[in-house]
Design a protein around this motif. Structure first.
Motif, PDB file in Angstrom:
ATOM      1  N   THR A  72      37.945  31.224  34.863  1.00 22.92           N
ATOM      2  CA  THR A  72      36.949  30.702  33.492  1.00 22.92           C
ATOM      3  C   THR A  72      36.206  31.583  32.948  1.00 22.92           C
ATOM      4  N   VAL A  73      36.668  32.876  33.745  1.00 18.89           N
ATOM      5  CA  VAL A  73      35.770  34.540  33.396  1.00 18.89           C
ATOM      6  C   VAL A  73      36.481  35.012  32.202  1.00 18.89           C
ATOM      7  N   ASP A  81      32.241  39.336  40.698  1.00 19.64           N
ATOM      8  CA  ASP A  81      31.239  40.059  40.476  1.00 19.64           C
ATOM      9  C   ASP A  81      30.342  40.541  39.945  1.00 19.64           C
ATOM     10  N   ARG A  82      30.777  41.824  39.039  1.00 25.07           N
ATOM     11  CA  ARG A  82      31.011  41.906  38.074  1.00 25.07           C
ATOM     12  C   ARG A  82      31.797  41.851  36.436  1.00 25.07           C
ATOM     13  N   PRO A  83      31.978  40.584  35.839  1.00 26.08           N
ATOM     14  CA  PRO A  83      32.910  39.955  35.078  1.00 26.08           C
ATOM     15  C   PRO A  83      33.406  40.634  33.858  1.00 26.08           C
ATOM     16  N   GLN A 116      50.354  46.427  37.058  1.00 29.16           N
ATOM     17  CA  GLN A 116      49.456  47.211  38.289  1.00 29.16           C
ATOM     18  C   GLN A 116      49.368  48.662  37.318  1.00 29.16           C
ATOM     19  N   THR A 117      48.438  48.733  36.082  1.00 34.11           N
ATOM     20  CA  THR A 117      47.634  48.646  35.526  1.00 34.11           C
ATOM     21  C   THR A 117      46.784  49.161  35.851  1.00 34.11           C
ATOM     22  N   PRO A 118      45.766  50.039  35.366  1.00 37.14           N
ATOM     23  CA  PRO A 118      44.669  50.387  36.871  1.00 37.14           C
ATOM     24  C   PRO A 118      43.528  49.642  35.600  1.00 37.14           C
ATOM     25  N   ASP A 119      42.339  49.761  35.507  1.00 37.44           N
ATOM     26  CA  ASP A 119      41.368  48.266  35.150  1.00 37.44           C
ATOM     27  C   ASP A 119      42.032  48.621  33.522  1.00 37.44           C
ATOM     28  N   SER A 120      42.602  47.448  33.371  1.00 31.96           N
ATOM     29  CA  SER A 120      42.749  46.294  32.468  1.00 31.96           C
ATOM     30  C   SER A 120      42.934  44.823  32.103  1.00 31.96           C
ATOM     31  N   ALA A 121      42.338  44.886  33.969  1.00 32.91           N
ATOM     32  CA  ALA A 121      43.400  43.360  34.474  1.00 32.91           C
ATOM     33  C   ALA A 121      41.570  42.618  34.156  1.00 32.91           C
ATOM     34  N   CYS A 122      41.335  41.290  34.022  1.00 34.81           N
ATOM     35  CA  CYS A 122      40.075  40.293  34.758  1.00 34.81           C
ATOM     36  C   CYS A 122      39.408  40.362  35.736  1.00 34.81           C
ATOM     37  N   PRO A 123      38.399  40.706  35.907  1.00 31.54           N
ATOM     38  CA  PRO A 123      38.525  40.727  37.903  1.00 31.54           C
ATOM     39  C   PRO A 123      38.479  39.234  38.143  1.00 31.54           C
ATOM     40  N   GLY A 124      38.790  37.850  37.510  1.00 26.40           N
ATOM     41  CA  GLY A 124      38.400  36.930  38.584  1.00 26.40           C
ATOM     42  C   GLY A 124      39.925  36.576  38.525  1.00 26.40           C
TER      43      GLY A 124
END
Length: 359
Positions: free
Chosen positions: A131-132, A162-164, A174-182
């Motif tokens: 849903t994010v 928490d922070r969408p 495995q890429t840092p800071d690249s994926a949807c948090p949901g």
């Protein structure tokens, strides 16, 4: 004059007694000068018990005990016994030789559950679109997504990020800071209904795969028979009175000494009934189709209308009360009422005319 009706002398004596109360203040006419008119009131109702016989084939689940019900061969020829009067409730009977018991086609009282097809569960999609990110921007490095030889893990449980607006490490590339948090790069989240198992327990059958048969209600057999029913219903007819209650004292005549006759089926009308009253009642006494019993209630009361000499604005009504004494009621006559209405109309017209002329 019917028995119990007040004689003219009794009426005039009651009028003199009533008028004597006000003669100390002003003189009045004598009752001997009053014009007397007798109104012979009749109120009646006829209550009938009408019979209706019906027959139908019934099917009931399980084994039905019909031993207490009366048996018949031909319903219309069945004669009611002294204990078979269907007055308060219908009388249910059984046709002789029609009771049959058979097994239900369900076999054991249960049928396969239509919701799950007997599988005890319903299939469910184990993962749903996140849903994010709506499955569109799952990972910023979409060219590398899924590029590793290892199989991506199962999608995470459905939850609220928490922070969408922030990105997390993609579990696929495995890429840092690249994926949807949901969904952490998966694009989907585990279904909360089936806990990502792909199965939902079937509630209608309670995970048994079968439900109770609606035909036999779990008994596994049925009882069939031809049922007869005899029912009596009450119908009441009001008799239209030849002479209606005088409107001026209509509500007070309930306290009058009404003569009441109650007649059963086949009872003749009272001998002292007047021709007008007899003509009003006789049409209601004809036999109706299916009529089994009848009760006729006849109420009679004589009201004497006494008109004093003179203007005719007043009328006196005399009738016998339940205590046996004569009651006298003074009322404005119909002629007096008309005169009052005409006078009121004249006043209104005069007021309107004055208002028009003064403008």
């Amino acid at each position: 004059m019917a028995a119990g009706d007040p004689s003219d002398d009794e009426v005039r004596a009651a009028l003199d007694k009533f008028l004597a109360r006000g003669r100390s203040r002003r003189p009045g006419p004598s009752a001997a000068d009053f014009d007397l008119t007798r109104l012979h009131l009749l109120e009646g109702k006829v209550t009938r018990r009408v019979e209706r016989r019906t027959e139908e084939t019934l099917h009931r689940p399980g084994t039905v005990d019909l031993s207490e019900r009366p048996v018949y061969d031909v319903l219309k020829h069945h004669k009611l016994g002294p204990d078979e009067q269907p007055i308060n409730q219908p009388l249910d009977l059984v046709k002789r030789g029609t009771i049959h018991r058979r097994a239900c086609d369900c076999g054991n009282g249960r049928r396969r559950c239509a919701d799950c097809g007997g599988m005890k569960y319903r299939p469910c999609e184990p993962a749903r679109v996140c849903t994010v990110c709506q499955g569109v921007t799952t990972c910023a490095q979409n060219l590398k997504h899924g590029g590793l030889p290892s199989t991506p893990p199962r999608p995470p449980k459905s939850g609220r990020a928490d922070r969408p607006d922030e990105r997390v490490k993609c579990e696929a590339c495995q890429t840092p800071d690249s994926a949807c948090p949901g969904c952490r790069g998966w694009g989907k989240v585990g279904c909360p209904d089936c806990q990502a198992s792909g199965r939902i327990p079937c509630k209608p059958c309670k995970e048994r795969g079968t439900v109770e048969c609606t035909t036999c209600h779990g008994h596994g057999n049925l009882t069939s028979w031809t049922a007869g029913r005899i029912k009596w219903t009450s119908h009441t007819e009001e008799v239209k009175p030849p002479v209606p209650r005088p409107r001026q004292v209509a509500s007070e005549l309930g306290s009058g000494d009404w003569r009441t006759d109650r007649l059963g089926t086949g009872d003749p009308l009272p001998d002292d009934l007047s021709p007008d009253h007899r003509s009003a009642l006789e049409p209601h006494l004809r036999l109706r189709q299916g009529e089994m019993e009848r009760e006729v209630v006849i109420k009679r009361l004589t009201v004497v209308r006494a008109m004093p000499p003179g203007s005719g604005n007043l009328a006196f009504y005399v009738f016998r009360g339940i205590d046996g004494r004569l009651a006298v009621r003074r009322r404005v006559s119909e002629e007096g009422r008309r005169k009052a209405l005409l006078a009121m109309a004249a006043v209104v017209a005069l007021v309107v005319l004055v208002l028009v002329l003064t403008r």
